[in-house]
Design a protein around this motif. Structure first.
Motif, PDB file in Angstrom:
ATOM      1  N   GLY A  15      -1.249 -19.847 -13.352  1.00 56.16           N
ATOM      2  CA  GLY A  15      -1.717 -18.470 -13.484  1.00 56.16           C
ATOM      3  C   GLY A  15      -2.137 -18.133 -14.897  1.00 56.16           C
ATOM      4  O   GLY A  15      -1.937 -17.016 -15.377  1.00 56.16           O
ATOM      5  N   GLY A  18      -4.382 -14.868 -15.701  1.00 54.32           N
ATOM      6  CA  GLY A  18      -3.912 -13.525 -15.385  1.00 54.32           C
ATOM      7  C   GLY A  18      -3.418 -12.806 -16.627  1.00 54.32           C
ATOM      8  O   GLY A  18      -3.320 -13.388 -17.715  1.00 54.32           O
ATOM      9  N   GLN A  19      -3.109 -11.525 -16.466  1.00 59.39           N
ATOM     10  CA  GLN A  19      -2.628 -10.740 -17.605  1.00 59.39           C
ATOM     11  C   GLN A  19      -1.384 -11.360 -18.233  1.00 59.39           C
ATOM     12  O   GLN A  19      -1.295 -11.523 -19.451  1.00 59.39           O
ATOM     13  CB  GLN A  19      -2.309  -9.310 -17.155  1.00 59.39           C
ATOM     14  N   SER A  38      -5.239 -22.518 -14.997  1.00 60.15           N
ATOM     15  CA  SER A  38      -5.815 -21.438 -14.200  1.00 60.15           C
ATOM     16  C   SER A  38      -5.954 -21.909 -12.755  1.00 60.15           C
ATOM     17  O   SER A  38      -5.716 -23.082 -12.435  1.00 60.15           O
ATOM     18  CB  SER A  38      -7.181 -21.056 -14.748  1.00 60.15           C
ATOM     19  N   ALA A  66       1.169 -17.111 -11.263  1.00 58.08           N
ATOM     20  CA  ALA A  66       0.010 -16.980 -10.385  1.00 58.08           C
ATOM     21  C   ALA A  66       0.380 -16.140  -9.169  1.00 58.08           C
ATOM     22  O   ALA A  66       1.480 -16.270  -8.630  1.00 58.08           O
ATOM     23  CB  ALA A  66      -0.481 -18.350  -9.946  1.00 58.08           C
ATOM     24  N   THR A  69      -2.818 -10.507  -6.136  1.00 64.06           N
ATOM     25  CA  THR A  69      -2.332  -9.170  -6.472  1.00 64.06           C
ATOM     26  C   THR A  69      -3.263  -8.045  -6.021  1.00 64.06           C
ATOM     27  O   THR A  69      -3.040  -6.888  -6.382  1.00 64.06           O
ATOM     28  CB  THR A  69      -2.119  -9.044  -7.987  1.00 64.06           C
ATOM     29  N   GLY A 164      -7.899  -8.582 -18.940  1.00 63.51           N
ATOM     30  CA  GLY A 164      -8.030  -8.391 -17.502  1.00 63.51           C
ATOM     31  C   GLY A 164      -8.192  -6.936 -17.084  1.00 63.51           C
ATOM     32  O   GLY A 164      -8.318  -6.034 -17.904  1.00 63.51           O
TER      33      GLY A 164
END
Length: 296
Positions: A15, A18-19, A38, A66, A69, A164
């Motif tokens: 992940g 992601g943020q 990623s 990850a 969402t 993000g």
């Protein structure tokens, strides 16, 4: 600089884009070698890709940041949501078990329905309202089945970052474009800066006894309306916005969405604060985020 300690030298992160994954990379302890992947590099929904990543890197610890969402889209893409949030959790847990390493897995307040007036404890009964929460709850259950209490499942809420898409960045954009806004005032939670969450996770890496299901958010509570008002006030003070606009409070019923959301999913963090150190109040963290120049 946070230190991982406890012999943790090699950490495998899923992940990365992601943020939270982005902040975990920014706050990586100097002594840690981090392999941050990623979805295009390793899709946790595909067991072989998770196994190959673990086999290639031979980590001392795995972090699964990850997740699927997209809360509303999940209602029509349940198969994809479960493939990532449940099956992906299974694949990470099985890789951790095979390599005899600890797993830190990030979960959500959406495993609860938000109907109780007091903060949810880590052992509170799950009762998700929609596919997103149900798929994340299923992932938690599978991790416990595979690893018992040896994993750390860390629930969080209302995460935002300079990286993000998130509520803070959306509000800043709308406040610069519109003459007024209406924001939901009857959903309560705890805004959480991803940078602070990342730092807490790195501290947790150093404490293998911190395990089971735990909670972490910034301190304090707010409605989305409260959060929006604070964003405007802080942004004006920092010169990020040039004008103030009226912000009205609206009920969630006036802003219908495909997925139902918890009305008051506040998490009890007393155990994690005692172990990892307390988080700042969300308003203080928001101010820090808005002064953070390292963004995408």
């Amino acid at each position: 600089m946070t230190t991982a300690g406890s012999g943790i030298k090699r950490v495998l992160l899923f992940g990365a884009n992601g943020q939270l994954g982005w902040e975990l990379q920014r706050h990586r302890p100097e002594a840690v070698e981090l392999c941050a992947l990623s979805r295009t590099q390793a899709d946790i929904a595909i067991q072989e890709q998770v196994e190959q990543a673990a086999e290639n890197f031979q980590p001392d610890l795995i972090i699964n940041a990850a997740a699927y969402t997209a809360v509303d889209l999940a209602e029509s893409e349940s198969e994809t949501a479960y493939a990532i949030n449940r099956d992906g959790a299974v694949h990470c847990a099985e890789a951790a078990r095979k390599h005899s390493v600890r797993l830190i897995h990030i979960s959500t307040d959406f495993v609860f329905d938000g109907s109780q007036a007091t903060p949810y404890q880590p052992d509170s009964i799950r009762h998700p309202l929609g596919v997103y929460g149900a798929s994340k709850a299923a992932g938690e259950i599978e991790i416990v089945r595979i690893l018992g209490s040896n994993a750390l499942i860390l629930r969080t809420a209302w995460v935002y970052s300079t990286h993000g898409k998130n509520f803070v960045k959306t509000m800043l954009r709308l406040m610069s474009e519109r003459d007024s806004l209406g924001v939901v005032g009857d959903q309560i939670g705890s805004p959480t800066w991803a940078a602070g969450l990342a730092a807490a996770i790195w501290r947790a890496c150093a404490q293998p006894e911190f395990k089971g299901i735990q909670h972490w958010t910034d301190a304090g509570v707010a409605s989305w309306y409260d959060f929006a008002v604070a964003i405007q006030e802080e942004a004006l003070a920092l010169g990020l916005l040039q004008r103030s606009i009226p912000i009205g409070m609206i009920p969630a019923s006036a802003y219908p969405t495909p997925a139902r959301r918890p009305a008051c999913a506040v998490l009890d963090k007393s155990i994690s604060y005692a172990t990892l150190g307390a988080a700042p109040h969300w308003r203080q963290a928001l101010r820090q985020m808005l002064t953070d120049n390292d963004s995408d």
